[in-house]
Motif scaffolding. Sequence first.
Motif, short mmCIF file in Angstrom:
data_model
loop_
_atom_site.label_atom_id
_atom_site.label_comp_id
_atom_site.label_asym_id
_atom_site.label_seq_id
_atom_site.Cartn_x
_atom_site.Cartn_y
_atom_site.Cartn_z
N ASP A 1 9.69 6.15 2.71
CA ASP A 1 8.77 5.98 3.97
C ASP A 1 9.54 5.00 5.13
OD1 ASP A 1 6.48 7.24 2.92
OD2 ASP A 1 5.60 5.53 2.18
N LEU A 2 10.65 4.83 4.58
CA LEU A 2 11.74 4.18 5.60
C LEU A 2 11.96 4.77 6.63
CD1 LEU A 2 14.16 2.20 3.04
CD2 LEU A 2 12.27 1.22 4.35
N LYS A 3 11.81 4.51 7.94
CA LYS A 3 11.85 5.21 9.23
C LYS A 3 13.53 5.03 9.43
CE LYS A 3 7.92 6.38 8.65
NZ LYS A 3 7.53 7.68 8.10
N GLY A 4 13.83 5.66 10.69
CA GLY A 4 14.99 5.57 11.41
C GLY A 4 15.19 4.27 12.13
N ASN A 5 14.01 3.65 12.36
CA ASN A 5 14.02 2.22 13.09
C ASN A 5 14.04 1.22 11.96
OD1 ASN A 5 14.26 -0.11 14.79
ND2 ASN A 5 11.97 0.29 15.43
N VAL A 6 15.08 0.70 11.83
CA VAL A 6 15.46 -0.52 10.73
C VAL A 6 15.28 -2.00 11.24
CG1 VAL A 6 17.15 1.05 9.41
CG2 VAL A 6 17.84 -0.44 11.20
N GLN A 7 14.88 -2.00 12.30
CA GLN A 7 14.85 -3.34 12.95
C GLN A 7 13.80 -4.20 12.36
OE1 GLN A 7 17.03 -4.36 15.41
NE2 GLN A 7 18.17 -2.65 15.97
N VAL B 1 12.54 -4.13 9.14
CA VAL B 1 13.16 -4.57 7.86
C VAL B 1 14.34 -5.83 8.06
CG1 VAL B 1 14.12 -4.16 5.60
CG2 VAL B 1 12.61 -2.39 6.77
N VAL B 2 15.10 -5.67 9.01
CA VAL B 2 15.98 -6.64 9.18
C VAL B 2 15.43 -7.86 9.60
CG1 VAL B 2 18.01 -7.27 10.67
CG2 VAL B 2 17.83 -4.75 9.90
N ALA B 3 14.49 -7.80 10.63
CA ALA B 3 13.66 -9.07 10.81
C ALA B 3 13.27 -9.72 9.80
CB ALA B 3 12.65 -8.66 11.96
N LYS B 4 12.48 -9.02 8.71
CA LYS B 4 11.89 -9.75 7.62
C LYS B 4 12.97 -10.47 6.81
CE LYS B 4 8.01 -6.40 7.26
NZ LYS B 4 7.43 -5.56 6.19
N LEU B 5 14.11 -9.90 6.78
CA LEU B 5 15.19 -10.67 6.19
C LEU B 5 15.73 -12.02 6.69
CD1 LEU B 5 17.42 -7.53 4.68
CD2 LEU B 5 16.09 -9.08 3.15
N MET B 6 15.91 -11.56 8.09
CA MET B 6 16.20 -12.83 8.87
C MET B 6 15.32 -13.91 8.72
SD MET B 6 19.13 -11.56 9.95
CE MET B 6 19.61 -12.65 11.44
N ASP B 7 14.12 -13.68 8.71
CA ASP B 7 12.96 -14.54 8.76
C ASP B 7 12.93 -15.21 7.12
OD1 ASP B 7 11.94 -13.94 11.35
OD2 ASP B 7 10.29 -12.72 10.90
N ALA B 8 13.34 -14.29 6.11
CA ALA B 8 13.27 -15.03 5.00
C ALA B 8 14.29 -16.13 4.78
CB ALA B 8 13.61 -13.93 3.77
N ALA B 9 15.68 -15.97 5.65
CA ALA B 9 16.44 -16.99 5.63
C ALA B 9 16.07 -18.32 6.09
CB ALA B 9 17.76 -16.27 6.25
N ASP C 1 19.23 -21.58 1.85
CA ASP C 1 20.28 -21.62 2.56
C ASP C 1 21.22 -20.40 2.65
OD1 ASP C 1 21.41 -21.57 0.12
OD2 ASP C 1 22.81 -23.34 0.22
N ASP C 2 20.47 -19.22 2.40
CA ASP C 2 21.29 -17.93 2.53
C ASP C 2 21.11 -17.53 4.08
OD1 ASP C 2 21.10 -17.82 -0.30
OD2 ASP C 2 19.60 -16.19 -0.39
N THR C 3 22.29 -17.02 4.40
CA THR C 3 22.28 -16.59 5.84
C THR C 3 22.92 -14.94 5.57
OG1 THR C 3 24.84 -16.94 5.96
CG2 THR C 3 23.37 -18.65 6.66
N PHE C 4 22.15 -14.52 6.84
CA PHE C 4 22.54 -12.89 6.88
C PHE C 4 23.12 -12.50 8.24
CE2 PHE C 4 18.85 -13.12 3.91
CZ PHE C 4 18.95 -12.12 3.17
N LEU C 5 24.19 -11.60 7.93
CA LEU C 5 24.75 -11.25 9.35
C LEU C 5 24.65 -9.76 9.43
CD1 LEU C 5 26.82 -11.60 11.83
CD2 LEU C 5 28.68 -11.22 10.11
N PRO C 6 23.70 -9.22 10.45
CA PRO C 6 23.52 -7.80 10.62
C PRO C 6 24.45 -7.08 11.27
CG PRO C 6 21.99 -9.17 12.07
CD PRO C 6 23.07 -10.03 11.43
N GLU C 7 24.77 -5.87 11.03
CA GLU C 7 25.57 -4.99 11.85
C GLU C 7 24.82 -3.78 11.76
OE1 GLU C 7 28.13 -5.63 13.51
OE2 GLU C 7 28.66 -7.39 12.88
N TYR C 8 25.23 -2.83 12.92
CA TYR C 8 24.20 -1.71 13.03
C TYR C 8 25.24 -0.35 13.21
CZ TYR C 8 20.15 -4.44 13.50
OH TYR C 8 19.38 -5.55 13.32
#
Length: 322
Positions: free
Chosen positions: A136-142, A144-152, A158-165
């Motif tokens: 069910d994952l869609k083409g717009n991944v933003q 899911v990325v936002a959820k990971l960034m909020d989790a940090a 003290d985890d950090t996430f660096l996203p690239e697209y």
Amino acid sequence: MNINTMRATILIILLAFMVTPVAASVYYTSSAPQIITKGDTFTISGTSAKNGMVTIWIIGRNYFDTFTATPDRFGNFSATLKPTTTEKFSSGQYAVLLQDPGASGTMEIEPGTDSSGNLTIMNRGKIIERIGARQDLKGNVQPVVAKLMDAAKIQNVDDTFLPEYFFVEEPSVQFDNLISVSTIHLPDQITGERIAITGTTNMGPENSLRAQVYNRNTNALITSNTLPVVAGNHINRWTYELNDPGLPQGEYYITVGWTKSNQAGTGLAKFTVKDPTHTTQTPLPFSGIEKEIPRDDVSTLLFLTISGVLILILIVFAVGKK
């Protein structure tokens, strides 16, 4: 500066250095920035990973995967996805997230699944976000990325996430110099001469293409060649060449496609091979006796005719008077 102050300063500097997040970049072989083609080799690399092993998350349409990479003593790391993996990608936007464990050296945020097999995000083994089914994952991944960034941002994490697209495309082949895009027809070739057909592709240079020339009337395979993909400045290129005497006079079509698939990434174009002695000549202007008389010539002829009549009248008048 006293010794206690110096020790405190050094400790602060070391702590600041330790918690510096990974400074990573994503590199991959493609024909355009931020675009890879299904089946291309995909390499992810980074630097300054001083806090230990990093986790790499890849999220896209119907795709969710994580794996780890261990940096060297300088903090550099690299991970490569083989073509057998990128072949499974679907067209659309993907995200690569590089997760640094921070000063603790331990990943608090992790992927997981619930009792139904759906994807989740976990904090120290506890579900904090539900992503849903992989399919069910869609083409717009933003989102899911936002959820990971909020989790940090959760307290004591003290985890950090660096996203690239990047975007994934289906393999494709295009031809240069098409006379008509709708009829996919190339310029005519001349029998007895070398044939050269060129084009572009979004596939990486590690791939090979297969060119096949067929007779359009019989669909018989005439010749087949393997072509290299040559890296270009903005897009990769290919060239098909057939040395003289080329091909006999006739109608042909050429297919150029990915050697790894008979279905994806194949282009087709038509061309005609002509006899150089049977060229069409432009008709010359008709040069028969029926010819339009220029307007200036008509005026001159009229003047001479009138003048002759007047002279004739004068002669008759003079003779009659005698």
